[in-house]
Design a protein around this motif. Structure first.
Motif, mmCIF file in Angstrom:
data_model
loop_
_atom_site.group_PDB
_atom_site.id
_atom_site.type_symbol
_atom_site.label_atom_id
_atom_site.label_comp_id
_atom_site.label_asym_id
_atom_site.label_seq_id
_atom_site.Cartn_x
_atom_site.Cartn_y
_atom_site.Cartn_z
ATOM 1 N N GLN A 281 68.455 28.336 14.079
ATOM 2 C CA GLN A 281 67.801 29.256 15.032
ATOM 3 C C GLN A 281 66.780 28.499 15.890
ATOM 4 O OE1 GLN A 281 68.215 32.577 15.581
ATOM 5 N NE2 GLN A 281 69.331 33.367 13.826
ATOM 6 N N TRP B 69 66.446 29.097 20.002
ATOM 7 C CA TRP B 69 65.363 29.903 20.557
ATOM 8 C C TRP B 69 64.013 29.189 20.384
ATOM 9 C CZ3 TRP B 69 68.699 32.986 22.517
ATOM 10 C CH2 TRP B 69 69.751 33.508 21.776
ATOM 11 N N PRO B 70 63.135 29.275 21.368
ATOM 12 C CA PRO B 70 61.841 28.596 21.246
ATOM 13 C C PRO B 70 61.020 29.115 20.074
ATOM 14 C CG PRO B 70 61.897 30.025 23.197
ATOM 15 C CD PRO B 70 63.298 29.930 22.678
ATOM 16 N N ASP B 71 61.208 30.383 19.705
ATOM 17 C CA ASP B 71 60.434 30.943 18.600
ATOM 18 C C ASP B 71 61.309 31.182 17.365
ATOM 19 O OD1 ASP B 71 61.927 32.860 19.800
ATOM 20 O OD2 ASP B 71 60.354 34.366 19.937
ATOM 21 N N ARG C 284 62.895 30.762 13.730
ATOM 22 C CA ARG C 284 62.191 30.417 12.497
ATOM 23 C C ARG C 284 62.938 29.292 11.771
ATOM 24 N NH1 ARG C 284 59.213 34.139 8.097
ATOM 25 N NH2 ARG C 284 59.812 32.997 6.224
ATOM 26 N N VAL D 162 70.802 38.496 16.909
ATOM 27 C CA VAL D 162 70.799 37.036 17.053
ATOM 28 C C VAL D 162 69.453 36.510 17.545
ATOM 29 C CG1 VAL D 162 73.280 36.689 17.359
ATOM 30 C CG2 VAL D 162 71.879 37.219 19.338
ATOM 31 N N ARG D 163 68.739 37.288 18.345
ATOM 32 C CA ARG D 163 67.522 36.778 18.979
ATOM 33 C C ARG D 163 66.284 36.999 18.123
ATOM 34 N NH1 ARG D 163 64.103 34.549 20.496
ATOM 35 N NH2 ARG D 163 63.270 34.052 22.546
ATOM 36 N N ARG E 248 64.592 38.952 12.208
ATOM 37 C CA ARG E 248 63.544 39.430 11.296
ATOM 38 C C ARG E 248 62.878 40.700 11.832
ATOM 39 N NH1 ARG E 248 62.287 36.037 7.010
ATOM 40 N NH2 ARG E 248 63.605 34.184 7.070
#
Lengths: 94, 201
Positions: free
Chosen positions: A68, A72-74, A76, B127-128, B131
């Motif tokens: 991930q 994505w920049p954030d 986890r 997906v993004r 959580r």
């Protein structure tokens, strides 16, 4: 092309939808990103041809894992994404 | 979409069935039989597979190796359907299933998907921001648990084998199956003891 489990692969940074009508099973958010082959899932008729009623020879389908944090920049650390991708969308990285 | 709303669906369906029959592609009886199988499928089928896997190590091994054969072993019709893959939660990994491209779903073993499964919001957030999405379902994972989002993009259909909850030692498969909800097998929820069963939708 046979890709062994653990092999690092890059999803082709290709955008056929800009060239005309097409049917693609490779999500846009993965194009150009590097993942790792988990396993070969089998060979399946190429949906890009099936969708247009063309002869659709079987193509190898792989389960590919992405971090991930790479997408994505954030994202986890430790979280992953597992996606089915056809061999002709994958290229080994150097 | 406005065009689709204007189409007379029953007439269109009747015309399509006529053409399929006239060309010898599919007889009306074959289509009716397949519709009946689709309508009959429900999360109870997947729950029975999960409960069997919790109580029978050999079945668990079969389920994880070849989900389609494991489904057929319980009398579920898989012929002509996409292969079923099953991914086990546990060992610090939690799976969450989504289809970002359309609405691929293991209908043979879970029935029709819940309405939110096909929504743009679910598909994008799974997906993004997995959580954040789980938090909206009230699902709290252990801080050390890693999420593995499974995007069903091609020829497989994916189901989650959830973890057996504590406090169910000695329960038989039927009692265990009654605990398992469809969301548990998509990965948006965890199996819980003492929660009314049924769809969260």
């Amino acid at each position: 092309m046979t890709l062994a489990p653990g092999c690092a692969v890059r999803v082709r940074d290709d955008w056929p939808e800009r060239r005309g009508p097409c049917h693609i099973r490779t999500p846009h958010y993965l194009r150009g990103h590097v993942g790792e082959v988990v396993r070969h899932l089998g060979d399946f008729a190429n949906p890009e041809d099936l969708a247009f009623g063309r002869p659709a020879p079987p193509r190898p389908l792989y389960h590919v894992r992405f971090q991930q944090t790479a997408l994505w920049p954030d994202g986890r650390a430790g979280d992953e994404l597992l996606v089915e991708i056809f061999a002709h969308w994958l290229e080994p990285t150097q | 979409m406005s065009l689709a709303a204007d189409i007379d669906s029953p007439r269109l369906l009747a015309a399509l069935l006529d053409v399929l029959a006239a060309k010898g592609i599919a007889a009306p009886e074959e289509i009716a039989a397949r519709i009946e199988i689709t309508d009959r499928a429900s999360p109870a089928l997947g729950a029975a597979m999960v409960a069997r896997a919790w109580t029978d190590p050999a079945y668990r091994a079969l389920l994880l190796a070849d989900g389609s054969r494991a489904a057929e072993a319980l009398g579920i019709t898989m012929r002509g359907l996409p292969p079923l893959g099953v991914l086990a939660n546990g060992d610090g990994v939690h799976h969450l299933v989504v289809c970002t491209l359309c609405s691929c779903y293991p209908r043979a073993v879970l029935g029709y998907p819940p309405f939110w499964f096909k929504s743009a919001g679910y598909r994008a957030r799974a997906v993004r921001d997995p959580r954040g999405l789980l938090a909206d379902f009230g699902t709290v994972l252990a801080p050390t648990t890693r999420i593995r989002v499974v995007d069903s993009t091609a020829d497989y259909r994916w189901m989650v084998l959830p973890e057996r909850p504590a406090g169910t030692e000695g329960w038989d498969a039927a009692r265990l199956a009654a605990l398992v909800r469809e969301g548990d097998m998509i990965g948006v929820t965890l199996v819980q003891v003492g929660v009314p069963t049924g769809s969260p939708s």
